[in-house]
Design a protein around this motif. Structure first.
Motif, mmCIF file in Angstrom:
data_model
loop_
_atom_site.group_PDB
_atom_site.id
_atom_site.type_symbol
_atom_site.label_atom_id
_atom_site.label_comp_id
_atom_site.label_asym_id
_atom_site.label_seq_id
_atom_site.Cartn_x
_atom_site.Cartn_y
_atom_site.Cartn_z
ATOM 1 N N HIS A 66 17.255 -9.067 -71.247
ATOM 2 C CA HIS A 66 17.256 -10.506 -71.032
ATOM 3 C C HIS A 66 16.036 -11.099 -71.686
ATOM 4 C CE1 HIS A 66 14.515 -9.071 -67.952
ATOM 5 N NE2 HIS A 66 13.982 -10.294 -67.921
ATOM 6 N N ALA A 67 16.135 -12.332 -72.045
ATOM 7 C CA ALA A 67 14.956 -13.050 -72.499
ATOM 8 C C ALA A 67 14.137 -13.412 -71.275
ATOM 9 C CB ALA A 67 15.367 -14.312 -73.267
ATOM 10 N N LYS A 68 12.891 -13.827 -71.537
ATOM 11 C CA LYS A 68 12.042 -14.237 -70.425
ATOM 12 C C LYS A 68 12.730 -15.377 -69.681
ATOM 13 C CE LYS A 68 7.502 -16.046 -69.303
ATOM 14 N NZ LYS A 68 6.264 -16.643 -69.829
ATOM 15 N N SER A 69 12.961 -15.214 -68.397
ATOM 16 C CA SER A 69 13.684 -16.204 -67.608
ATOM 17 C C SER A 69 12.958 -16.467 -66.319
ATOM 18 C CB SER A 69 15.107 -15.710 -67.316
ATOM 19 O OG SER A 69 15.722 -16.526 -66.350
ATOM 20 N N SER A 70 12.833 -17.742 -65.963
ATOM 21 C CA SER A 70 12.158 -18.101 -64.722
ATOM 22 C C SER A 70 12.946 -17.632 -63.509
ATOM 23 C CB SER A 70 11.957 -19.625 -64.661
ATOM 24 O OG SER A 70 13.207 -20.291 -64.727
ATOM 25 N N SER A 71 14.229 -17.264 -63.705
ATOM 26 C CA SER A 71 15.039 -16.807 -62.587
ATOM 27 C C SER A 71 14.708 -15.364 -62.203
ATOM 28 C CB SER A 71 16.528 -16.902 -62.949
ATOM 29 O OG SER A 71 16.884 -18.232 -63.247
ATOM 30 N N TYR A 72 14.182 -14.592 -63.165
ATOM 31 C CA TYR A 72 13.951 -13.178 -62.928
ATOM 32 C C TYR A 72 12.486 -12.775 -63.000
ATOM 33 C CZ TYR A 72 18.987 -12.899 -63.829
ATOM 34 O OH TYR A 72 20.337 -13.077 -63.790
ATOM 35 N N CYS A 73 11.664 -13.553 -63.698
ATOM 36 C CA CYS A 73 10.291 -13.157 -63.966
ATOM 37 C C CYS A 73 9.300 -13.964 -63.131
ATOM 38 C CB CYS A 73 9.972 -13.356 -65.449
ATOM 39 S SG CYS A 73 11.067 -12.458 -66.567
ATOM 40 N N PRO A 74 8.132 -13.398 -62.884
ATOM 41 C CA PRO A 74 7.097 -14.149 -62.172
ATOM 42 C C PRO A 74 6.691 -15.388 -62.957
ATOM 43 C CG PRO A 74 6.548 -11.805 -62.273
ATOM 44 C CD PRO A 74 7.709 -12.021 -63.189
ATOM 45 N N ARG A 75 6.238 -16.395 -62.230
ATOM 46 C CA ARG A 75 5.801 -17.639 -62.857
ATOM 47 C C ARG A 75 4.435 -18.017 -62.312
ATOM 48 N NH1 ARG A 75 11.029 -21.159 -61.489
ATOM 49 N NH2 ARG A 75 10.874 -19.900 -59.595
ATOM 50 N N LEU A 76 3.941 -19.140 -62.745
ATOM 51 C CA LEU A 76 2.611 -19.575 -62.346
ATOM 52 C C LEU A 76 2.504 -19.636 -60.821
ATOM 53 C CD1 LEU A 76 -0.072 -20.592 -63.566
ATOM 54 C CD2 LEU A 76 0.804 -22.915 -63.303
ATOM 55 N N GLY A 77 1.518 -18.938 -60.287
ATOM 56 C CA GLY A 77 1.305 -18.914 -58.848
ATOM 57 C C GLY A 77 2.001 -17.779 -58.129
ATOM 58 N N SER A 78 2.835 -17.011 -58.822
ATOM 59 C CA SER A 78 3.531 -15.885 -58.177
ATOM 60 C C SER A 78 2.529 -14.816 -57.743
ATOM 61 C CB SER A 78 4.545 -15.250 -59.132
ATOM 62 O OG SER A 78 5.631 -16.109 -59.389
ATOM 63 N N LEU A 79 2.696 -14.306 -56.517
ATOM 64 C CA LEU A 79 1.947 -13.140 -56.082
ATOM 65 C C LEU A 79 2.695 -11.906 -56.573
ATOM 66 C CD1 LEU A 79 0.947 -14.073 -52.421
ATOM 67 C CD2 LEU A 79 -0.599 -13.752 -54.351
ATOM 68 N N CYS A 80 2.025 -11.062 -57.338
ATOM 69 C CA CYS A 80 2.677 -9.910 -57.955
ATOM 70 C C CYS A 80 2.010 -8.619 -57.482
ATOM 71 C CB CYS A 80 2.583 -9.998 -59.472
ATOM 72 S SG CYS A 80 3.257 -11.531 -60.172
ATOM 73 N N ARG A 81 2.831 -7.690 -56.991
ATOM 74 C CA ARG A 81 2.312 -6.383 -56.572
ATOM 75 C C ARG A 81 2.496 -5.423 -57.741
ATOM 76 N NH1 ARG A 81 0.724 -3.483 -52.221
ATOM 77 N NH2 ARG A 81 1.499 -1.345 -51.937
ATOM 78 N N VAL A 82 1.382 -4.997 -58.335
ATOM 79 C CA VAL A 82 1.435 -4.203 -59.559
ATOM 80 C C VAL A 82 0.505 -2.993 -59.451
ATOM 81 C CG1 VAL A 82 1.903 -6.263 -60.944
ATOM 82 C CG2 VAL A 82 -0.446 -5.466 -60.698
ATOM 83 N N ARG A 83 0.752 -2.030 -60.305
ATOM 84 C CA ARG A 83 -0.201 -0.953 -60.505
ATOM 85 C C ARG A 83 -0.138 -0.551 -61.979
ATOM 86 N NH1 ARG A 83 2.481 4.299 -57.384
ATOM 87 N NH2 ARG A 83 4.524 4.253 -58.404
ATOM 88 N N ALA A 84 -1.232 -0.016 -62.474
ATOM 89 C CA ALA A 84 -1.317 0.333 -63.894
ATOM 90 C C ALA A 84 -2.059 1.649 -64.045
ATOM 91 C CB ALA A 84 -2.039 -0.780 -64.652
#
Length: 351
Positions: free
Chosen positions: A30-48
């Motif tokens: 999919h292309a980058k979509s606001s329906s599926y991807c985090p947006r400004l202000g989203s709290l994201c739980r990540v690890r790297a």
């Protein structure tokens, strides 16, 4: 588990993520979509975590990191609607700028970890993003410190477990944008005082980008002969009651440009510093700091006449300014030296 492959091109003061279509299956692509991807202000739980070196020979550190991650059982997706962003300082020694191997909650848009955020904004919950980090050059008039423990290019993986809904900037109300502007400005000051000049510059730049979108509101207020304070008296909606007046808007914008100019001076970017300081003086001619920074930038560019003009403007505002008086003496000394060198070359030419 869907794996997204990206190439991250590092060029200060930011980075660019280039997604590779082959990394995601056609079923899930999919292309980058606001329906599926985090947006400004989203709290994201990540690890790297870092992966093996590019030549296939795994370092002991990377091997341990990979084993640590792979040995951890998959966790159920947590409810992070009530979570708060993990407090950690922007890391200057790690290119990913997050604690490696541990789950971290970050708020998208705060610029806490530039590269990790740039990857996450293209991802969906449950995806892993394999990235290739490659330096593409510092560009003109840019100074950057290379992380001591990481030799680019390198491979890394970023995993997004879950995120809360945020908003695209165009979906935000003017009042929400104004709150982001203020938070970016405050965060920039904190980062600058802690020595994170790159982070401060990033915060001021983010604030200015959002402030531009509020320009129409303030221009409308000026055209009507009223400012946002008067609008608050006549409009009781939540979206307009916390907006800046036209004068406040202009002052904050001037301060942001001036602060950004200071960061660019310290990062040895005199051309950018000059442009930022010039914008600040146009918006707020009574801003003494902006005139001084404009003069400093012109000095670094050896534009001595323009530097003198800037310092003289500062003296009009602060006639006894020691900094301006000293700067004018320095400019006069450099002019004298330049004229002497020119005279010497001319004498040799005609001797």
């Amino acid at each position: 588990m869907v794996i997204v492959i990206m190439t991250v091109l590092m060029s200060p003061p930011g980075c660019q993520c280039v997604p590779e279509d082959s990394g995601r299956s056609s079923k899930s692509g999919h292309a980058k979509s606001s329906s599926y991807c985090p947006r400004l202000g989203s709290l994201c739980r990540v690890r790297a975590w870092l992966k093996a070196d590019m030549d296939g020979a795994e370092s002991s550190v990377s091997e341990k990191d990979d084993d640590k991650i792979l040995d951890q059982p998959d966790q159920s997706v947590p409810d992070i609607t009530e979570a708060v962003a993990t407090a950690f300082p922007r890391c200057h020694d790690s290119v990913l700028q997050v604690p490696l191997g541990d789950w971290t909650t970050l708020r998208l848009g705060e610029g806490q970890c530039d590269i990790t955020e740039a990857c996450v904004e293209w991802m969906r919950a449950g995806e892993k993003c394999e990235i290739l980090l490659s330096q593409v050059g510092n560009g003109p008039n840019v100074s950057i410190t290379q992380p001591a423990e990481e030799n680019l290019p390198l491979c890394a993986t970023v995993e997004l477990q879950a995120f809360t809904q945020g908003k695209e900037s165009w979906e935000m109300s003017p009042a929400e944008k104004w709150e982001w502007v203020k938070s970016h400005k405050e965060r920039g000051g904190v980062r600058f005082r802690s020595g994170d000049v790159w982070g401060a510059a990033d915060s001021y730049s983010r604030a200015l980008k959002l402030l531009i979108t509020l320009h129409g509101h303030n221009r409308e207020a000026e055209n009507k002969g009223q400012d946002a304070e008067e609008q608050r008296d006549t409009n009781t909606s939540d979206e307009t009651q916390h907006l800046p007046s036209a004068n406040e808007f202009r002052t904050i914008k001037a301060e942001l440009h001036s602060n950004l100019s200071l960061c660019q001076l310290k990062l040895k970017q005199p051309e950018r510093a000059k442009a930022s300081a010039a914008k600040a003086t146009q918006l707020e001619p009574a801003g003494a700091k902006a005139w001084y920074r404009l003069g400093q930038a012109c000095q670094m560019l050896n534009e001595l006449e323009e530097a003198k003009q800037a310092f003289r403007e500062l003296l009009k505002l602060q006639p006894e300014s020691p900094a301006a008086l000293k700067a004018l003496k320095d400019v006069a000394s450099r002019e004298k030296e330049t004229n002497a060198q020119l005279g010497l070359r001319l004498s040799k030419m005609f001797s």
